[in-house]
Structures are given as C-alpha cells and as structure tokens.
Scaffold this motif. Structure first.
Motif, short mmCIF file in Angstrom:
data_model
loop_
_atom_site.label_atom_id
_atom_site.label_comp_id
_atom_site.label_asym_id
_atom_site.label_seq_id
_atom_site.Cartn_x
_atom_site.Cartn_y
_atom_site.Cartn_z
N ASP A 7 0.69 -1.24 0.00
CA ASP A 7 -0.04 -0.03 -0.01
C ASP A 7 0.92 1.22 0.00
O ASP A 7 1.70 1.32 0.74
CB ASP A 7 -0.93 -0.20 1.29
N ASN A 8 0.54 2.12 -0.97
CA ASN A 8 1.28 3.44 -0.88
C ASN A 8 2.71 3.36 -1.38
O ASN A 8 3.42 3.82 -0.63
CB ASN A 8 1.23 4.31 0.30
N GLY A 9 2.79 2.46 -2.12
CA GLY A 9 4.26 2.17 -2.53
C GLY A 9 4.78 3.47 -3.24
O GLY A 9 3.71 4.26 -3.76
N LYS A 10 6.19 3.77 -3.30
CA LYS A 10 6.70 4.65 -4.11
C LYS A 10 7.68 4.30 -5.28
O LYS A 10 8.28 3.27 -5.33
CB LYS A 10 7.42 5.55 -3.23
N GLY A 11 7.54 5.09 -6.39
CA GLY A 11 8.47 4.70 -7.52
C GLY A 11 9.14 5.98 -8.03
O GLY A 11 8.63 7.17 -8.04
N GLU A 12 10.42 6.06 -8.70
CA GLU A 12 10.96 7.20 -9.14
C GLU A 12 11.33 7.01 -10.55
O GLU A 12 12.09 5.82 -10.70
CB GLU A 12 12.04 7.79 -8.16
N ILE A 13 10.74 7.34 -11.54
CA ILE A 13 11.26 7.00 -12.70
C ILE A 13 12.16 8.24 -13.57
O ILE A 13 11.78 9.32 -13.37
CB ILE A 13 9.72 7.01 -13.73
N SER A 14 13.34 7.77 -13.84
CA SER A 14 14.26 8.72 -14.51
C SER A 14 14.57 8.69 -15.85
O SER A 14 14.18 7.41 -16.27
CB SER A 14 15.14 8.97 -13.65
N LYS A 15 15.23 9.57 -16.46
CA LYS A 15 15.62 9.47 -18.03
C LYS A 15 14.46 9.47 -18.92
O LYS A 15 14.42 8.48 -19.75
CB LYS A 15 16.62 8.38 -18.16
N VAL A 16 13.31 10.07 -18.76
CA VAL A 16 12.38 10.12 -19.70
C VAL A 16 12.23 11.63 -20.34
O VAL A 16 12.65 12.53 -19.59
CB VAL A 16 11.21 9.64 -19.11
N HIS A 17 11.78 11.62 -21.39
CA HIS A 17 11.50 12.99 -21.94
C HIS A 17 10.03 13.38 -21.96
O HIS A 17 9.72 14.67 -22.13
CB HIS A 17 11.93 12.86 -23.47
N ASP A 18 9.03 12.45 -21.64
CA ASP A 18 7.91 12.76 -21.56
C ASP A 18 7.03 11.72 -20.90
O ASP A 18 7.45 10.44 -20.76
CB ASP A 18 7.23 12.74 -23.19
N ILE A 19 5.96 11.71 -20.20
CA ILE A 19 5.09 10.73 -19.53
C ILE A 19 4.98 9.48 -20.57
O ILE A 19 4.80 8.41 -19.91
CB ILE A 19 3.76 11.23 -18.94
N ALA A 20 4.85 9.58 -21.75
CA ALA A 20 4.55 8.53 -22.71
C ALA A 20 5.56 7.70 -22.62
O ALA A 20 5.45 6.20 -22.77
CB ALA A 20 4.31 9.23 -24.05
N ASP A 21 6.96 7.96 -22.04
CA ASP A 21 8.05 7.18 -22.13
C ASP A 21 8.31 6.30 -20.92
O ASP A 21 8.85 5.04 -20.86
CB ASP A 21 9.40 7.87 -22.05
N VAL A 22 6.96 6.39 -19.94
CA VAL A 22 7.05 5.48 -18.75
C VAL A 22 6.28 4.42 -18.99
O VAL A 22 6.47 3.20 -18.41
CB VAL A 22 6.37 6.28 -17.33
N TYR A 23 5.35 4.38 -20.07
CA TYR A 23 4.51 3.19 -20.27
C TYR A 23 5.00 1.83 -20.96
O TYR A 23 6.08 2.23 -21.60
CB TYR A 23 3.24 3.52 -21.30
#
Length: 152
Positions: free
Chosen positions: A85-101
């Motif tokens: 519950d309420n886990g956290k994630g940090e996503i790096s090295k993207v140019h746009d939110i579309a890159d996270v999918y």
C-alpha cells in the motif's frame, strides 16, 4: 563587386552562426530529462509463477499526470501472498510521460512474513524505475519477470 562580396560575407557569417547555434540547441534538447514519481498499490501471489496487479498515479515534474494500471508477472522459486500500500517509485531518464509506459525487466529476491517490504530498480532501455514499498503478507523466493505500466 563590393556589394556582391559584402553580401557573400554576410551570408557566410549568418550560415556559420546558424550552424553553430543548431548543434547546441539539439544537444540541449537531447539532454532534457523529466523525472516522474509513481505512487501505487499492488497485491499478488506466487507459487513458482508470480502474479500481481495494482494501480497508481504518475506525476512528472513537467506537470504531466496519469492514472495507471500495474501488472507483474514472472516465475522462479517463489511462494507467498502479499500486498503493498502506498508504494513509491521514481522514474528517471524520460522526455515525456509517454516514455513511462511499457514493460520493465524485473529480477528480485523477496523475504517477508506479516510485514513485507520491497525495494528494487527496474529498467526499460535507458529508463530506470526505482521502487520501494511496505505491506503485509508472506513472500519468499527469487524470481524474474516483468513489471508493466499501462494507461488506466
């Protein structure tokens, strides 16, 4: 003749200035990087095969935001049932939110009884996803698989 020479010199100087400006602008665009944060809930089970589903919200420092679905599948020497519950994630090295999918490669070792915890770094090409979270359940083992983020 003087007008033509002056005109050519002006053209050469203008082109040289433009050529110098273009690579610097392109380099800045290539270096642009957006950081996104993921807050998620996840529950799953494993018995040789690992399966978990959940949902979350991604918020990026460029103002983009999205609600997402999360799916984890894989296999290995695992057994257990858990939820985070309420886990956290940090996503790096993207140019746009579309890159996270998409699918992130996952390998991990889990060990927990009653209070479970996890921390791992996943990759998708040059994009990194660092996850951390605590929850409850029993989970034991070593597994490999994929962590998929898709639009909800």
């Amino acid at each position: 003749m003087i007008k033509r020479t002056f005109g050519m010199a002006a053209l050469v100087i203008a082109c040289a200035g433009a050529a110098t400006a273009l690579p610097a602008g392109s380099a800045r665009a290539a270096e642009a990087s957006v950081k996104c944060d993921l807050v998620y809930n996840l529950s799953g089970w494993s018995l040789i095969y690992k399966h978990a589903e959940g949902s979350g919200t991604i918020t990026c420092d460029n103002g983009q935001r999205a609600n997402v679905k999360i799916a984890v599948v894989g296999g290995g020497l695992t057994a257990g049932k858990y939820h985070i519950d309420n886990g956290k994630g940090e996503i790096s090295k993207v140019h746009d939110i579309a890159d996270v999918y998409g699918d992130y490669a996952q390998a991990g070792a889990e060990a927990g009884v009653v209070k479970s915890g996890s921390a791992q770094v996943l990759t998708k090409g040059t994009t990194s996803l660092a996850l951390s979270g605590t929850g409850e359940g029993v989970n034991l083992g070593v597994s490999i698989g994929k962590f998929t983020i898709s639009k909800r």
